[in-house]
Design a protein around this motif. Structure first.
Motif, PDB file in Angstrom:
ATOM      1  N   ASP A  42       1.836  -9.226   8.664  1.00 48.75           N
ATOM      2  CA  ASP A  42       1.285  -7.817   8.167  1.00 48.75           C
ATOM      3  C   ASP A  42      -0.104  -7.700   8.240  1.00 48.75           C
ATOM      4  O   ASP A  42      -0.966  -8.616   8.760  1.00 48.75           O
ATOM      5  N   THR A  45      -4.596  -4.488   3.866  1.00 52.66           N
ATOM      6  CA  THR A  45      -4.686  -3.347   3.286  1.00 52.66           C
ATOM      7  C   THR A  45      -6.099  -2.705   3.183  1.00 52.66           C
ATOM      8  O   THR A  45      -6.276  -1.413   2.651  1.00 52.66           O
ATOM      9  N   LYS A 210      -1.951  -1.201  10.803  1.00 47.92           N
ATOM     10  CA  LYS A 210      -0.675  -1.712  11.005  1.00 47.92           C
ATOM     11  C   LYS A 210      -0.407  -2.099  12.272  1.00 47.92           C
ATOM     12  O   LYS A 210       0.785  -2.313  12.802  1.00 47.92           O
ATOM     13  N   PRO A 388       8.108  -6.519  -2.447  1.00 47.34           N
ATOM     14  CA  PRO A 388       7.336  -6.249  -1.143  1.00 47.34           C
ATOM     15  C   PRO A 388       7.848  -6.799   0.005  1.00 47.34           C
ATOM     16  O   PRO A 388       7.334  -7.765   0.592  1.00 47.34           O
ATOM     17  N   LYS A 390       8.737  -7.915   3.657  1.00 50.71           N
ATOM     18  CA  LYS A 390       8.191  -8.227   5.037  1.00 50.71           C
ATOM     19  C   LYS A 390       6.609  -8.292   4.884  1.00 50.71           C
ATOM     20  O   LYS A 390       5.894  -8.300   5.795  1.00 50.71           O
ATOM     21  N   HIS A 391       6.074  -8.432   3.662  1.00 44.16           N
ATOM     22  CA  HIS A 391       4.645  -8.851   3.461  1.00 44.16           C
ATOM     23  C   HIS A 391       4.215 -10.134   3.403  1.00 44.16           C
ATOM     24  O   HIS A 391       3.371 -10.676   4.514  1.00 44.16           O
ATOM     25  N   ASP A 420       6.423  -1.057   0.112  1.00 44.79           N
ATOM     26  CA  ASP A 420       5.498  -1.980   0.605  1.00 44.79           C
ATOM     27  C   ASP A 420       4.591  -2.422   0.041  1.00 44.79           C
ATOM     28  O   ASP A 420       4.359  -2.034  -1.180  1.00 44.79           O
TER      29      ASP A 420
END
Length: 541
Positions: A42, A45, A210, A388, A390-391, A420
């Motif tokens: 990932d 953020t 991303k 969450p 796929k993090h 997400d």
């Protein structure tokens, strides 16, 4: 490979003069102008460290930004932007700063830099500097209210004052990454996040959200120079695709290798698999807050009763999870503290005992009325689970779904809501978790001392969904104020035992992080910290 270990720095560094500018092991055919591409599950953020440092985010942030206190490959503190630190009185600490350090834009690092960052950490003087507040991962003014003031002794010395003894101030202040003062004031906090400028070994060139982050070697770095020219952090969410990219030569190193793939890759001579226990403590958080501490609609959190939380802990078959999902690459750690943190004390495992779990729930009023769902006062024991996906990686996702089935088997009505990670952060930060809500997440630590984990249930924060009862809060305060190292270790062990029995969360596992890399990548050593460190890593031609 971490600088401190390579250069032979072994002490707490209270009197250390510098990290020697030593060279790594010689590799006659290294590619000094090459690019290392690292595949991660990932993106980060944020790049502003004030917003938060997590398991994924740390690898991005710590390439660019640095802290006063660095960490070696064994998890021990070594000098970073500070040459030394010491307690000069029971109520004051001093940091002596490294001279000659500059940020990537040429701005000098000095005592004014540290004072500015302390203002940001504690949300003071922001109007004076003309900068905005940001939603902080750690609210220093709430977590450390006893830090009263800070002052500049000279250009390279900062003194920090407290209202009570603070044996871990060097850790919670010293491990926070620092941003440039003048650049931030001129360009705003948005620039700190979007166009990061630090003192670290890598300079940010391009961030495609991303997708990827491209960095280049900082030729003015004060420490050991990176041994290759360019670093790309490439987002590849699917674990199988990351491994395939490694085998195809499209990437040089893979983060978050699934345990099953690791056992296969370990037999491949064209791949090297390395692993290390990390400060990644994965848990199920449950809403145990009182109604006045979140957006409640007038109801207390459904999981305020510690007997209910303890019962859910007894319903989790951790041995099966570690064997079937992790193939041994995880730890069943029931202490609230990571096993690689200073002050950790091993605790008795929670037994897998469905009968005892059901009996505890019955004692607290939850009974099966014949429909396979536990009820109390006509309402089901329900859990709205935010997930969450796929993090954190494939194994975390598999564990979450396995835990859901185990809780359903106990009689809990579970509804899974995949979201997400950014949405999860927003939800828990704003306090809008449903009264019967919970979320799976991995508690990470930016610090070295056990205090960073044990303060989770003090001030309300994004991860505090079951505040300490008064007696545990007093125990915690005792650990924070005790200056005698031996007495403090005993207090920490006692508090960990009490937190284990109080069960503020459902403990799932502590990760053993697995990486795989090409033979071209040499000197890479996984850390006990959350980030990857590429200082001293080389690429062969």
């Amino acid at each position: 490979m971490n600088l401190g270990k390579r250069c032979g720095v072994r002490s707490l560094a209270l009197l250390a003069l510098a990290i020697p500018l030593c060279a790594g092991p010689a590799h006659p055919a290294t590619d000094a102008e090459g690019e290392l591409i690292v595949a991660l599950p990932d993106d980060t953020t944020n790049m502003d460290p004030r917003i938060g440092m997590g398991s994924i985010r740390s690898t991005y942030i710590r390439q660019v930004y640095e802290s006063l206190v660095d960490v070696d490959a064994r998890g021990k503190p070594v000098p970073g932007l500070a040459l030394s630190w010491k307690s000069v009185s029971p109520l004051a600490w001093e940091f002596v700063l490294r001279p000659g350090v500059t940020f990537h834009n040429g701005e000098a690092f000095n005592a004014d830099t540290v004072l500015f960052n302390l203002d940001r950490m504690f949300r003071r003087n922001l109007d004076r500097w003309g900068i905005k507040e940001v939603p902080a991962g750690t609210s220093f003014e709430k977590a450390f209210p006893f830090v009263t003031r800070w002052e500049k002794v000279n250009d390279l010395t900062v003194r920090i004052h407290t209202s009570e003894p603070s044996p871990t101030l060097w850790d919670f202040i010293g491990r926070e990454p620092l941003v440039p003062k003048d650049y931030t004031i001129k360009n705003g906090v948005e620039a700190v996040n979007d166009r990061a400028v630090g003192t670290g070994p890598w300079k940010l060139v391009e961030w495609r959200r991303k997708d990827s982050m491209r960095l280049e070697r900082n030729s003015a770095y004060w420490g050991l120079q990176p041994q290759f020219a360019r670093l790309r952090l490439q987002v590849i969410p699917e674990a199988g695709a990351r491994v395939a990219a490694l085998r195809a030569g499209q990437v040089g190193l893979v983060d978050a290798v699934p345990p099953l793939d690791a056992t296969v890759l370990a037999r491949d001579p064209a791949v090297k698999v390395v692993s290390s226990p990390q400060k990644l403590h994965c848990r199920l958080y449950l809403n145990g807050r009182p109604k006045d501490a979140f957006d409640s609609g007038g109801r207390d959190g459904l999981f305020t009763d510690s007997r209910v939380r303890l019962a859910l802990n007894l319903a989790i078959n951790r041995d099966a999870i570690i064997k079937k999902v992790f193939h041994g690459y995880a730890l069943a750690n029931t202490s609230p503290v990571s096993s690689v943190s200073s002050g950790y004390a091993a605790q008795e495992p929670y037994p897998y005992d469905i009968a005892r779990a059901k009996a505890m729930l019955s004692e607290s009023g939850w009974r099966d009325r014949g429909r396979g769902v536990l009820e109390k006062d006509g309402a089901p024991l329900a859990l709205q689970l935010l997930f969450p996906s796929k993090h954190y990686g494939q194994a975390f996702d598999e564990v979450t779904l396995a835990v859901v089935e185990m809780l359903k088997g106990l009689g809990v009505q579970v509804t899974v809501r995949p979201i997400d990670f950014a949405t999860l952060l927003q939800t828990v930060t704003k306090g809008t978790l449903p009264y019967d809500g919970g979320f799976t997440s991995c508690r990470t630590s930016n610090n070295l001392d056990a205090d960073d984990y044990l303060r989770d249930w003090t001030a309300l924060s994004l991860i505090n969904w079951a505040p300490y009862p008064p007696e545990l809060l007093e125990l915690y305060k005792g650990t924070r104020r005790e200056l005698d190292p031996r007495k403090r270790l005993a207090l920490l062990a006692d508090l960990q035992r009490n937190v284990r029995d109080w069960a503020p969360v459902v403990s799932l596992y502590q990760e053993i992080k697995i990486y795989a890399h090409s033979p071209r990548v040499v000197n890479f050593t996984p850390l006990t910290e959350l980030n990857m460190d590429f200082r001293g890593v080389a690429l062969t031609k």
